[in-house]
Design a protein around this motif. Sequence first.
Motif, PDB file in Angstrom:
ATOM      1  N   LEU A 146      92.524  41.243  67.806  1.00  0.00           N
ATOM      2  CA  LEU A 146      92.545  39.770  67.859  1.00  0.00           C
ATOM      3  C   LEU A 146      92.050  39.289  69.221  1.00  0.00           C
ATOM      4  O   LEU A 146      92.440  38.218  69.695  1.00  0.00           O
ATOM      5  N   ALA A 147      91.187  40.053  69.857  1.00  0.00           N
ATOM      6  CA  ALA A 147      90.748  39.766  71.226  1.00  0.00           C
ATOM      7  C   ALA A 147      89.913  38.491  71.293  1.00  0.00           C
ATOM      8  O   ALA A 147      89.343  38.038  70.299  1.00  0.00           O
ATOM      9  N   ARG A 148      89.866  37.924  72.494  1.00  0.00           N
ATOM     10  CA  ARG A 148      89.015  36.764  72.806  1.00  0.00           C
ATOM     11  C   ARG A 148      89.302  35.568  71.909  1.00  0.00           C
ATOM     12  O   ARG A 148      88.415  34.975  71.319  1.00  0.00           O
ATOM     13  N   ASN A 149      90.576  35.218  71.809  1.00  0.00           N
ATOM     14  CA  ASN A 149      90.993  33.989  71.137  1.00  0.00           C
ATOM     15  C   ASN A 149      91.874  33.199  72.097  1.00  0.00           C
ATOM     16  O   ASN A 149      91.836  33.429  73.306  1.00  0.00           O
ATOM     17  N   ASN A 150      92.649  32.281  71.574  1.00  0.00           N
ATOM     18  CA  ASN A 150      93.563  31.503  72.420  1.00  0.00           C
ATOM     19  C   ASN A 150      94.977  31.573  71.868  1.00  0.00           C
ATOM     20  O   ASN A 150      95.714  30.599  71.877  1.00  0.00           O
ATOM     21  N   GLY A 169      86.570  39.329  58.152  1.00  0.00           N
ATOM     22  CA  GLY A 169      87.352  39.984  59.198  1.00  0.00           C
ATOM     23  C   GLY A 169      88.292  41.058  58.699  1.00  0.00           C
ATOM     24  O   GLY A 169      89.022  41.653  59.494  1.00  0.00           O
ATOM     25  N   VAL A 170      88.286  41.309  57.383  1.00  0.00           N
ATOM     26  CA  VAL A 170      89.227  42.269  56.788  1.00  0.00           C
ATOM     27  C   VAL A 170      88.441  43.458  56.222  1.00  0.00           C
ATOM     28  O   VAL A 170      87.413  43.287  55.575  1.00  0.00           O
ATOM     29  N   LYS A 171      88.939  44.668  56.475  1.00  0.00           N
ATOM     30  CA  LYS A 171      88.376  45.868  55.872  1.00  0.00           C
ATOM     31  C   LYS A 171      89.479  46.618  55.137  1.00  0.00           C
ATOM     32  O   LYS A 171      90.620  46.668  55.604  1.00  0.00           O
ATOM     33  N   CYS A 172      89.094  47.218  54.023  1.00  0.00           N
ATOM     34  CA  CYS A 172      90.080  47.933  53.199  1.00  0.00           C
ATOM     35  C   CYS A 172      89.647  49.374  52.964  1.00  0.00           C
ATOM     36  O   CYS A 172      88.467  49.724  53.078  1.00  0.00           O
ATOM     37  N   ASN A 173      90.612  50.185  52.593  1.00  0.00           N
ATOM     38  CA  ASN A 173      90.324  51.522  52.096  1.00  0.00           C
ATOM     39  C   ASN A 173      89.724  51.382  50.693  1.00  0.00           C
ATOM     40  O   ASN A 173      90.344  50.786  49.812  1.00  0.00           O
ATOM     41  N   PRO A 207      90.007  26.262  63.935  1.00  0.00           N
ATOM     42  CA  PRO A 207      89.109  25.091  63.960  1.00  0.00           C
ATOM     43  C   PRO A 207      87.692  25.399  63.508  1.00  0.00           C
ATOM     44  O   PRO A 207      86.998  24.518  63.024  1.00  0.00           O
ATOM     45  N   SER A 208      87.259  26.636  63.652  1.00  0.00           N
ATOM     46  CA  SER A 208      85.900  26.994  63.240  1.00  0.00           C
ATOM     47  C   SER A 208      85.817  27.392  61.780  1.00  0.00           C
ATOM     48  O   SER A 208      84.747  27.761  61.296  1.00  0.00           O
ATOM     49  N   GLN A 209      86.941  27.351  61.108  1.00  0.00           N
ATOM     50  CA  GLN A 209      86.992  27.673  59.672  1.00  0.00           C
ATOM     51  C   GLN A 209      86.475  29.087  59.382  1.00  0.00           C
ATOM     52  O   GLN A 209      85.858  29.333  58.334  1.00  0.00           O
ATOM     53  N   LYS A 210      86.717  29.993  60.305  1.00  0.00           N
ATOM     54  CA  LYS A 210      86.278  31.375  60.082  1.00  0.00           C
ATOM     55  C   LYS A 210      87.077  32.042  58.964  1.00  0.00           C
ATOM     56  O   LYS A 210      86.614  32.984  58.339  1.00  0.00           O
ATOM     57  N   LEU A 211      88.294  31.551  58.735  1.00  0.00           N
ATOM     58  CA  LEU A 211      89.154  32.176  57.733  1.00  0.00           C
ATOM     59  C   LEU A 211      89.171  31.378  56.435  1.00  0.00           C
ATOM     60  O   LEU A 211      90.124  31.473  55.637  1.00  0.00           O
ATOM     61  N   SER A 212      88.128  30.596  56.207  1.00  0.00           N
ATOM     62  CA  SER A 212      88.094  29.770  54.998  1.00  0.00           C
ATOM     63  C   SER A 212      88.020  30.604  53.719  1.00  0.00           C
ATOM     64  O   SER A 212      88.378  30.144  52.632  1.00  0.00           O
ATOM     65  N   LEU A 238      91.867  44.764  60.680  1.00  0.00           N
ATOM     66  CA  LEU A 238      91.817  43.310  60.820  1.00  0.00           C
ATOM     67  C   LEU A 238      91.144  43.014  62.159  1.00  0.00           C
ATOM     68  O   LEU A 238      91.716  43.245  63.215  1.00  0.00           O
ATOM     69  N   ASN A 239      89.904  42.547  62.096  1.00  0.00           N
ATOM     70  CA  ASN A 239      89.100  42.331  63.300  1.00  0.00           C
ATOM     71  C   ASN A 239      88.698  40.865  63.364  1.00  0.00           C
ATOM     72  O   ASN A 239      87.785  40.423  62.673  1.00  0.00           O
ATOM     73  N   LEU A 240      89.404  40.084  64.202  1.00  0.00           N
ATOM     74  CA  LEU A 240      89.160  38.643  64.325  1.00  0.00           C
ATOM     75  C   LEU A 240      88.750  38.298  65.756  1.00  0.00           C
ATOM     76  O   LEU A 240      89.082  37.232  66.278  1.00  0.00           O
ATOM     77  N   ASP A 241      88.011  39.171  66.410  1.00  0.00           N
ATOM     78  CA  ASP A 241      87.602  38.954  67.798  1.00  0.00           C
ATOM     79  C   ASP A 241      86.759  37.690  67.928  1.00  0.00           C
ATOM     80  O   ASP A 241      85.816  37.468  67.157  1.00  0.00           O
ATOM     81  N   GLY A 242      87.100  36.862  68.921  1.00  0.00           N
ATOM     82  CA  GLY A 242      86.270  35.710  69.249  1.00  0.00           C
ATOM     83  C   GLY A 242      86.183  34.667  68.171  1.00  0.00           C
ATOM     84  O   GLY A 242      85.173  33.973  68.053  1.00  0.00           O
TER      85      GLY A 242
END
Length: 975
Positions: A106-110, A67-71, A48-53, A80-84
């Motif tokens: 993926l901490a602190r989500n629903n 939220g994505v890091k690569c080599n 809903p917050s469009q964080k992954l737009s 893959l860090n999508l906390d909160g």
Amino acid sequence: MNMKNLSSLMLFWVVLLLVPSFPVRSLSPSLNDDVLGLIVFKADIQDPSQKLSSWNEDDDTPCNWFGVKCNPRSSRVTELNLDGFTLSGRIGRGLLQLKFLRKLSLARNNLSGTISPNLAKLESLRIIDLSENSLSGFIPDDFFKQCGSLRSISLANNRFSGKIPVSLGSCATLADINLSWNQLSGSLPAGIWGLNGLRSLDLSGNLLEGEIPKGIEALNNLRSINLSKNRFTGQVPDGIGSCLLLRSIDLSMNLLSGSVPNTIQKLSLCSYLNLSMNSFVGEVPEWIGEMKNLETLDFSMNKFSGQVPESIGSLNLLKVLNFSANGLNGSLPASMENNVNLLALDFSQNLMTGDLPGWIFKSGLNEVSLSENKLGVNSSNPISASPRTSLQKIQVLDLSHNSFSGELTYDIGVLSSLQFLNLSRNSLIGPVPGTVGELKALDVLDLSHNQLNGSIPMEIGGAFSLKDLRLNANFLGGKIPTSIENCTSLYTLIISQNNLSGPIPAEIGKLNNLENVDLSYNNLAGTLPKQLANLPHLLSFNISHNNLQGELPAGGFFNTISPTAVSGNPSLCGSAVNKSCPAVLPKPIVLNPNSSSDSISEEFPTTVGHKRIILSISALIAIGAAAVIVVGVIAITVLNLRVRSSTSRSAAALTFSAGDDFSHSPTTDANSGKLVMFSGEPDFSTGAHALFTKDCELGRGGFGAVYRTVLRDGRSVAIKKLTVSSLVKSQEEFEREVKKLGKIQHSNLVALEGYYWTPSLQLLIYEFVSGGSLYKHLHEGSVGNYLSWNDRFSIILGTAKSLAHLHQSNIIHYNIKSSNVLIDGSGEPKLGDYGLARLLPMLDRYVLSSKIQSALGYMAPEFACRTVKINEKCDVYGFGVLVLEVVTGKRPVEYMEDDVVVLCDMVRGALEEGRVEECVDGRLQGKFPAEEAIPVMKLGLICTSQVPSNRPDMGEVVNILELIRCPSEGQEDLG
């Protein structure tokens, strides 16, 4: 929002609702595995917050996605860090495509649903953090069997149940395990002690039971262990003393017994030791002083006995010491003077004796609690303060439930940081020192149940941060100081059982936060200030057993005050004491016919002559009574004639006046009230005497009962008699809000046609809807008479439109439920009871939850959290529950023989297990289009998200429903 953005948003919702699983093969074949995996993962969640737009399937690589890091060399995803991110939905199989992923957080989500047994088998994965979500089910038995190089796993603060998998013991690379605050049960697998590299183990807040298995000594790298808040029994294994690197041990809130193992004294690096709330016995061991690095030592709520060992004084780093609620005796050891870093000290609820040691006032304590002991203070040596600099850090001082005596003669103002002062239930004497007014940070002052005398000092107003003031059960006299008005945060004022006199100061009426007031058992006199009726939060007000007189204040809390709260005041009058207040009579009139002027003498003559006529009081009363009777007979006769000749007035004592700015100008009769119809003349065939009978009653709700009556033209109306009069605003505010509601017109809203007002009775006049409530159609209809799918969809859509219209008019309903949705003769829904919260003087959560939002299961979770703003999203939540109720035919909460089923949870679980079609009302017997029913249920679940920002607004809901009914048209429009 422009049309392009709206179209994009609508397409996003439709994908989430209509597509059961994202069609991977439809994506461009040029996409690499990481892009494919993340896009599939995104398809299973709501954002809903469009964080992954920024996640775009047209990209060749996801390395620039939020939220994505690569080599940098291989351009493969490593983190893959999508906390909160306020994400909801389930964790799908898309993540299994990320073959080089090292960290997943993926901490602190629903997020909900279960976890895949294959997740930990990603060979490159080092860290998994899924904490603080709504994941449930069992942790798969083989989850840890092939855990690759996994070093850290956190599933804390979820809803996992069942046993801890035995396979956990085979994950040899694990260093950190956190499974805390779930619903895990059973015994602790002994294989955990085989994880030689384990540094941290947290299993707190579960339902684990049995004994702590032996073999813990093998964990020679363990730094922290937390097994608190479980059901472990038996003794602590001696082997714990072999974990020489342990710095933190928390075994609190279990059922452990026996003595503290002597081997613990070897743990010289340990800084935190908490064994509270168990059943440990014996004396506090003398060797405790050998644990030189201890900063927190908590042995509270056990069965320790004996004296506090002198060795406690050797713990120079100790900051928190809690030995409360044991059976300790003797005095506090003098060696504790060496605990110079103490910030909190609690020896309450023991059997300790002796004088209060002076070293307490020489340290820098932030908190001192010695309550419920038998410590004594020599009456010839009252409590005194040490130099000003030594006590400035103290924030909490609790010496309650002891045997302290003497006067409070010290300069309390020294305690400049004090927030909590409790000296209750001692034997203190003398006055309350005026220097309490220097305690600017003080929140709580409790000096109750002592032998204090003198008066409440005027300086008390200087402690302007006070929230709780208790001086009851003393010998205080004098007046209540008017300076109390400066304590604007005060919510509890208890000064009962004293010798206070004089009036109750009107200044108390300025303390708008007051909730509980007890002034009983004093000698207070005079009348009660009218300002008291203005206190908005008042829950209790006890003035019993005083010498107060006159009438109780009118309005607010005092309309419903308990008779016991005002008893023992012989001169008080009013309904609460069942005693009418006498009428105000003029002074006796003496007529003097010999007077040369027309003035009336108010003095009695000294002699009575044949030319002087004196009317006694009794004669005047008799004459007055006769005059009143005559006037009354004449008035009744005139009224009867007027009633018979008027066709526009009802047989009731109501005065009907049409109009206002909607039609005609109203008239007001102070004796009978005011009726306003927003259109047309008031033309009732029955009056008030016929309205409120059981035969005319249509139903009852949180606001009041609803009755049906008929106009002379044969048209029926529904009249709601409000039963929350004590909460209703003044007439001016009431009329202003009702007129606003009268202007709101929508085909799916029950029209408000007028109102009636008196200070003690308020009526709202609505159009009558003949088809009954949705609740009756769903839950009380006959077997063969049920709503079809088309009927149900129309009801959902119409209700959504009505709510969207209300929200556009800045009105929150607050009371969405099936009994407030009425069905008219053509099957269209009409939403009622809207906007009634605006008639209350304040939107208090207690009022909303107890008076208005009374239907169990519809209330949004934010009503329980004072820090979350209440807005239109609470209506969206109630609407979501209503959607699921309409589709399933089940109540929001069903009480089974040995279980309670919450509708939202049931549908959500069925959706996760792929059997959502089974939730549709069985009476439809397959006569429903699954392509509509399933998306509608998904929409209901989205609307009932625990996080308000995750819910769509009602305008979006209407658009989504219209797309579900006509998907092809909607997609063409989006294109």
